[in-house]
Design an enzyme around this catalytic site. Structure first.
Site, PDB file in Angstrom:
ATOM      1  N   CYS A   2       0.872  -1.175   0.000  1.00 20.09           N
ATOM      2  CA  CYS A   2       0.000   0.000   0.000  1.00 20.09           C
ATOM      3  C   CYS A   2       0.903   1.216   0.000  1.00 20.09           C
ATOM      4  O   CYS A   2       1.638   1.459   0.962  1.00 20.09           O
ATOM      5  CB  CYS A   2      -0.900   0.004   1.231  1.00 20.09           C
ATOM      6  SG  CYS A   2      -1.971   1.460   1.339  1.00 20.09           S
ATOM      7  N   GLU A 103      -3.827   1.361  -6.184  1.00 14.18           N
ATOM      8  CA  GLU A 103      -2.830   0.416  -6.678  1.00 14.18           C
ATOM      9  C   GLU A 103      -2.674   0.661  -8.177  1.00 14.18           C
ATOM     10  O   GLU A 103      -3.573   1.225  -8.817  1.00 14.18           O
ATOM     11  CB  GLU A 103      -3.220  -1.037  -6.420  1.00 14.18           C
ATOM     12  CG  GLU A 103      -2.887  -1.541  -5.032  1.00 14.18           C
ATOM     13  CD  GLU A 103      -1.401  -1.536  -4.714  1.00 14.18           C
ATOM     14  OE1 GLU A 103      -0.577  -1.262  -5.624  1.00 14.18           O
ATOM     15  OE2 GLU A 103      -1.053  -1.782  -3.546  1.00 14.18           O
TER      16      GLU A 103
END
Length: 219
Positions: A2, A103
């Protein structure tokens, strides 16, 4: 992993939701990047406290800040063994608040940014670890986000994902009592995943300098 996320929910609302003390100056952020401030909740043994932490862990024993950009994530699978995380898994656990994360999905030679969010929740909490680093300039409170193998909602985008705690287990995660790090890891592994959805956004989000609603617009 992340490496970028958002938190656009108001500070006062979150204080009420977590029955937390603390005063912070938080503005909606559409593109939170490593080394920037994040909004987090801890338990001090008596009550929940809401405050800012710096994203990118600096362990208390570190000689300088050089490792922080490499410590934005901690792998759940080994966090109970690594010197930087083992002690924190036992007692220094926090909630890192967000309402989506990004992402980059690889398609051929391109990497397309994708926004991932929880359709049934206005906000959610990453499982985080924190530490206090003392320097000549004063104390710095920093944190890292636990990650795990991606589930079926995410694996078409990336092979890793942040650990997002179900709402009913958030308080247990930050419980002040010390716990065995391996037991903590086992407990997290057994938690159910919250539902996640996603959509593609523009490459505008690629630059951390860009931080406005354009970052979360669908393309």
């Amino acid at each position: 992993m992340c490496g970028r996320f958002t938190l656009t929910v108001g500070e006062n609302y979150l204080k009420q939701q977590y029955n937390a003390k603390g005063e912070v100056d938080w503005l909606p952020s559409y593109n939170i990047a490593p080394t920037q401030g994040v909004l987090a909740v801890v338990h001090d043994g008596e009550s929940n406290r809401l405050g800012k932490m710096s994203w990118g862990l600096i362990p208390s024993w570190a000689k300088d800040e050089s490792m922080r950009s490499k410590m934005i994530n901690a792998r759940l699978e080994t966090a109970d063994e690594k010197p930087s995380f083992k002690r924190l898994m036992a007692k220094r656990r926090c909630l890192i608040l967000a309402d989506s994360f990004y992402e980059w999905k690889k398609e051929g030679k391109e990497k397309k940014p994708v926004r991932i969010y929880a359709p049934n929740n206005e906000y959610f909490a990453f499982a985080g670890l924190w530490d206090r680093w003392k320097s000549e300039k004063g104390d710095m409170i920093s944190c890292t986000i636990l990650t795990k193998q991606a589930n079926q909602d995410i694996d078409s985008i990336h092979h890793r994902m942040p650990v997002i705690l179900p709402r009913e287990y958030e308080q247990e995660w930050i419980n002040f009592e010390a716990k065995d790090p391996s037991e903590v890891k086992k407990w997290v592994h057994e938690l159910s995943d919250i539902p996640l959805k996603h959509y593609e956004v523009s490459t505008y989000v690629n630059s951390p300098r860009n931080n406005d609603e354009t970052c979360i617009e669908r393309v």
